[in-house]
Scaffold this motif. Structure first.
Motif, PDB file in Angstrom:
ATOM      1  N   GLU A  38      55.001  24.829  -2.814  1.00 21.36           N
ATOM      2  CA  GLU A  38      53.477  24.961  -2.982  1.00 21.36           C
ATOM      3  C   GLU A  38      52.689  26.240  -3.057  1.00 21.36           C
ATOM      4  OE1 GLU A  38      51.717  22.446  -4.563  1.00 21.36           O
ATOM      5  OE2 GLU A  38      53.376  20.912  -4.141  1.00 21.36           O
ATOM      6  N   LYS A  41      53.471  27.872  -6.185  1.00 20.68           N
ATOM      7  CA  LYS A  41      52.783  27.267  -7.457  1.00 20.68           C
ATOM      8  C   LYS A  41      51.122  27.999  -7.507  1.00 20.68           C
ATOM      9  CE  LYS A  41      55.523  22.915  -7.493  1.00 20.68           C
ATOM     10  NZ  LYS A  41      55.399  21.589  -7.181  1.00 20.68           N
ATOM     11  N   CYS A  53      45.587  24.316 -12.040  1.00 21.05           N
ATOM     12  CA  CYS A  53      46.935  24.238 -11.558  1.00 21.05           C
ATOM     13  C   CYS A  53      46.347  24.745  -9.865  1.00 21.05           C
ATOM     14  CB  CYS A  53      47.907  25.296 -12.145  1.00 21.05           C
ATOM     15  SG  CYS A  53      48.616  24.490 -13.601  1.00 21.05           S
ATOM     16  N   HIS A  57      47.377  22.294  -7.128  1.00 20.95           N
ATOM     17  CA  HIS A  57      48.189  22.552  -6.095  1.00 20.95           C
ATOM     18  C   HIS A  57      47.689  22.801  -4.436  1.00 20.95           C
ATOM     19  CE1 HIS A  57      51.518  22.026  -8.962  1.00 20.95           C
ATOM     20  NE2 HIS A  57      51.004  22.848  -9.851  1.00 20.95           N
ATOM     21  N   GLU A  60      47.326  19.034  -3.432  1.00 23.53           N
ATOM     22  CA  GLU A  60      48.841  18.630  -3.435  1.00 23.53           C
ATOM     23  C   GLU A  60      49.381  19.145  -1.842  1.00 23.53           C
ATOM     24  OE1 GLU A  60      50.703  16.115  -4.399  1.00 23.53           O
ATOM     25  OE2 GLU A  60      49.416  15.972  -6.316  1.00 23.53           O
TER      26      GLU A  60
END
Length: 157
Positions: A38, A41, A53, A57, A60
Motif C-alpha cells: 500500500e 501504491k 488512486c 489506496h 484501503e
C-alpha cells in the motif's frame, strides 16, 4: 470533475482493467508485506498526480489498519521516523522506478542494493511488479481523469 471516458464501460478498457485487477490480486497474495504494497501504491500515485488512486489506496490502507500518522507522512518519508528500513528502501525504489526519466539509467544500483538487503528475491519480484502495475493504473486514471473522493474500500478486490 467529469471523467473523459468510463473505461470500465468499454470492452477494451473493461478487459484491460480486469487483467490489471487480477494481477493486483496475485500480488496481494505475494510475500511482500501488505503495508509495503500500500505504501508503494500511495507513493507512486502521489508522484503521478493520480487523485483516484491516492484516494483508493489511502482508504484501503486505513481499512487494513494503517495509522493516520504513517499515511500522512508518506510524501515526506525521508524526514519521517515512522517507516522501517525495509519500507524506506521500497519507497526509494518506487520513487526511482516511477521517475525513470528523471535520472539517466533509471533505478540506481544503490537503491537496488538497499532493497535487496531487506527483501528476498520473491519479495523483490513482487515489489518491482507492484511498482509497474500501480504506474499503469495511475496512467489510465490520469489520462481519462477518473475523479477522486468516492472510493469505498473493497470495491475492486
Amino acid at each position: 470533475m467529469e471523467p473523459r471516458l468510463d473505461l470500465l464501460s468499454t470492452r477494451a478498457g473493461g478487459d484491460l482493467f480486469t487483467m490489471l485487477v487480477s494481477a493486483n490480486n496475485a500480488l496481494a497474495a505475494s510475500p511482500l508485506p501488505r503495508a509495503t504494497q500500500e505504501l508503494v501504491k500511495i507513493r507512486a500515485s502521489q508522484i503521478n498526480g493520480c487523485g483516484f488512486c491516492v484516494d483508493m489506496h489511502t482508504k484501503e490502507a486505513a481499512h487494513a489498519g494503517e495509522s493516520p500518522v504513517r499515511l500522512n507522512l508518506i510524501a515526506a518519508w525521508r524526514e519521517a521516523t515512522v517507516f522501517t528500513g525495509a519500507e524506506r528502501a521500497a519507497l526509494e525504489l518506487v520513487e526511482q522506478g516511477t521517475r525513470l526519466a528523471d535520472a539517466a539509467g533509471g533505478v540506481t544500483d544503490e537503491a537496488w542494493a538497499d532493497a535487496a538487503e531487506h527483501y528476498d528475491e520473491e519479495q523483490l519480484a513482487a515489489l518491482v511488479c507492484q511498482i509497474a502495475l500501480i504506474n499503469a493504473f495511475n496512467r489510465l486514471s490520469v489520462i481519462v481523469k477518473r475523479p477522486a473522493g468516492s472510493y469505498r474500500p473493497g470495491r475492486y478486490a
